[in-house]
Design an enzyme around this catalytic site. Structure first.
Site, PDB file in Angstrom:
ATOM      1  N   ARG A 245       0.827  -1.210   0.000  1.00 16.77           N
ATOM      2  CA  ARG A 245       0.000   0.000   0.000  1.00 16.77           C
ATOM      3  C   ARG A 245       0.862   1.261   0.000  1.00 16.77           C
ATOM      4  NH1 ARG A 245      -4.945  -1.702   4.138  1.00 16.77           N
ATOM      5  NH2 ARG A 245      -6.177  -2.810   2.562  1.00 16.77           N
TER       6      ARG A 245
ATOM      7  N   LYS B 265     -16.823 -17.485   4.687  1.00 14.75           N
ATOM      8  CA  LYS B 265     -18.268 -17.495   4.916  1.00 14.75           C
ATOM      9  C   LYS B 265     -19.092 -17.078   3.706  1.00 14.75           C
ATOM     10  CE  LYS B 265     -17.822 -16.343   9.854  1.00 14.75           C
ATOM     11  NZ  LYS B 265     -18.199 -15.360  10.894  1.00 14.75           N
TER      12      LYS B 265
ATOM     13  N   GLY C 143      -7.625  -7.511  -0.097  1.00 16.80           N
ATOM     14  CA  GLY C 143      -7.715  -8.317   1.111  1.00 16.80           C
ATOM     15  C   GLY C 143      -6.822  -9.544   1.085  1.00 16.80           C
TER      16      GLY C 143
ATOM     17  N   GLY D 216     -12.676  -4.599   0.899  1.00 17.90           N
ATOM     18  CA  GLY D 216     -14.043  -4.205   1.213  1.00 17.90           C
ATOM     19  C   GLY D 216     -14.606  -3.207   0.223  1.00 17.90           C
TER      20      GLY D 216
END
Length: 410
Positions: free
Chosen positions: A45, A207, A359, A384
């Site tokens: 980043r 999930k 991510g 996100g």
């Protein structure tokens, strides 16, 4: 997705527009730190912010960098300092980076006042103040006192309505997107605005519940959806497969069946694992590839198997557009990293336009090797934010940059 009304830092830099101006650049230096040493373990980043930083420095701006780091406890200002990020930035660029002792108040004001054209200061962690996450206008005004021009290059925070990315830019008339922000938006727009077909999406992670909205959105546009990782276990169980001790979301079994039916109704193909790598525990030193129809009792699926890699890989190789978010297994553990790394390798060599959705997926690609990472067309810095764009949502940090807002700014 339209970028109407959003200027770039290069637009503002024309004709000396940044010279001797205080330019506040919201960066995303929320980098991972080693828990024992505090050292940065992945500086991607910071590296991605360098093109925007160079534009500002070369234009003679007095550069003010601001970022959050981690999730400090309310009122606590020890730990999670941005000092390691400032040191790494200095190493990468050769610039002197002045770290302020705070992000608002007299300390930063004095440092900024003393800056000369082309010099840089880095404000201390914005999240040392609860007001940052609360999008507090008074906190934003104190940040606004430090600057003349606002630039947002923190795509990873663009989906948050936080003070430094939402309230603050609305108070600054001269505002723009940084080069990384624009690169992210333009790359992800290719997934949204008539993507070239065939379009394949690869989803993984733990999930189903984390990906419901993005799955719903993708089913409207993709030709093939490949599902791996632990979330695939829930889909397999929904089809009646016995997944033994594998992690599943029992309450999401009806949802998984609904998603599969929607895919059939919309003409999208859903590919699920045909084999998996199993072991008896997460810390096992080895695993065994078995058919999803013959998972031994007491074992859990921790990676996709070689036949599944071939199945998913074949779809990826034929695709003109590929989006990937979520690892295919427990890639942090060597015995269960092969599926994720192989999918990354196949994507890196594919002829289609390939996007990795930030991510854990971005971390996995970089862990797979520099050559593989370089083979991707785009690796997002914001998991996100990328997912929310794919879902069709507007990002607060992006909307705040548009020229149609903030006319109350002086």
């Amino acid at each position: 997705m339209k970028l109407t009304g959003i200027r770039s830092i290069e637009d503002l830099a024309k004709d000396g527009g940044l010279a001797n101006k205080r330019v506040f650049i919201r960066v995303d230096y929320n980098v991972p730190l080693d828990k024992k040493t505090g050292a940065i373990t992945d500086d991607a980043r910071i590296r991605e912010s360098l093109p925007t930083l160079k534009v500002a420095v070369d234009a003679g701006a007095k550069v003010i960098l601001a970022s959050h780091l981690g999730r400090p406890k309310p009122g606590k200002k020890e730990g999670l300092s941005l000092e390691p990020a400032g040191a790494r930035l200095a190493e990468l660029t050769g610039y002197e980076v002045h770290l302020t002792d705070d992000c608002i108040g007299d300390g930063p004001k004095k440092v900024i006042h003393d800056l000369r054209a082309g010099q840089i200061c880095l404000l201390e962690n914005l999240r040392f103040y609860e007001e940052e996450e609360k999008d507090d206008e008074n906190f934003a005004r104190q940040l606004a006192e430090l600057t003349d021009i606002y630039v947002d290059d923190a795509f990873g925070a663009a989906h948050r309505a936080h003070a430094s990315v939402h309230a603050l830019p609305r108070m600054i008339r001269d505002r723009a997107a940084g080069l990384l922000m624009l690169k992210e938006l333009r790359s992800l727009a290719r997934l949204l605005d008539r993507p070239e077909k065939p379009y394949v999406a690869v989803l993984g992670g733990a999930k189903v519940s984390d990906k419901i909205a993005v799955v719903e959105s993708l089913l409207n546009v993709v030709d093939t959806l490949c599902i791996g990782g632990a979330m695939a276990n829930t889909f397999l169980a929904a089809q009646g497969k016995k997944v033994a001790a594998s992690k599943i979301e029992d309450d999401k079994l009806p949802l998984a069946r609904t998603i599969l039916q929607k895919a059939r109704d919309r003409g999208a193909s859903v590919l699920l694992p045909v084999d998996v790598v199993v072991a008896k525990s997460l810390d096992a030193e080895s695993g065994t590839a078995v058919s999803v129809d013959a998972i031994p009792d007491g074992t859990m699926a921790l990676d996709i198997g070689p036949k599944t890699v071939e199945l998913f890989g074949s779809a990826i190789e034929r695709a003109k557009t590929v989006f990937w978010n979520g690892p295919m297994g427990l890639f942090e553990s060597k015995p269960f990293s092969n599926g994720t790394f192989e999918i990354a390798r196949i994507m890196s060599r594919a002829e289609g336009f390939t996007v990795v959705g930030g991510g854990d997926s971005a971390a996995a690609v970089r862990a797979a090797g520099d050559d593989i990472a370089k083979g991707m067309d785009h690796i997002s810095t914001g998991g996100g934010a990328a997912l929310e764009l794919i879902e069709g949502r507007k990002l607060p940090g992006v909307e705040a940059l548009r020229s149609s807002v903030g006319e109350e700014a002086s």
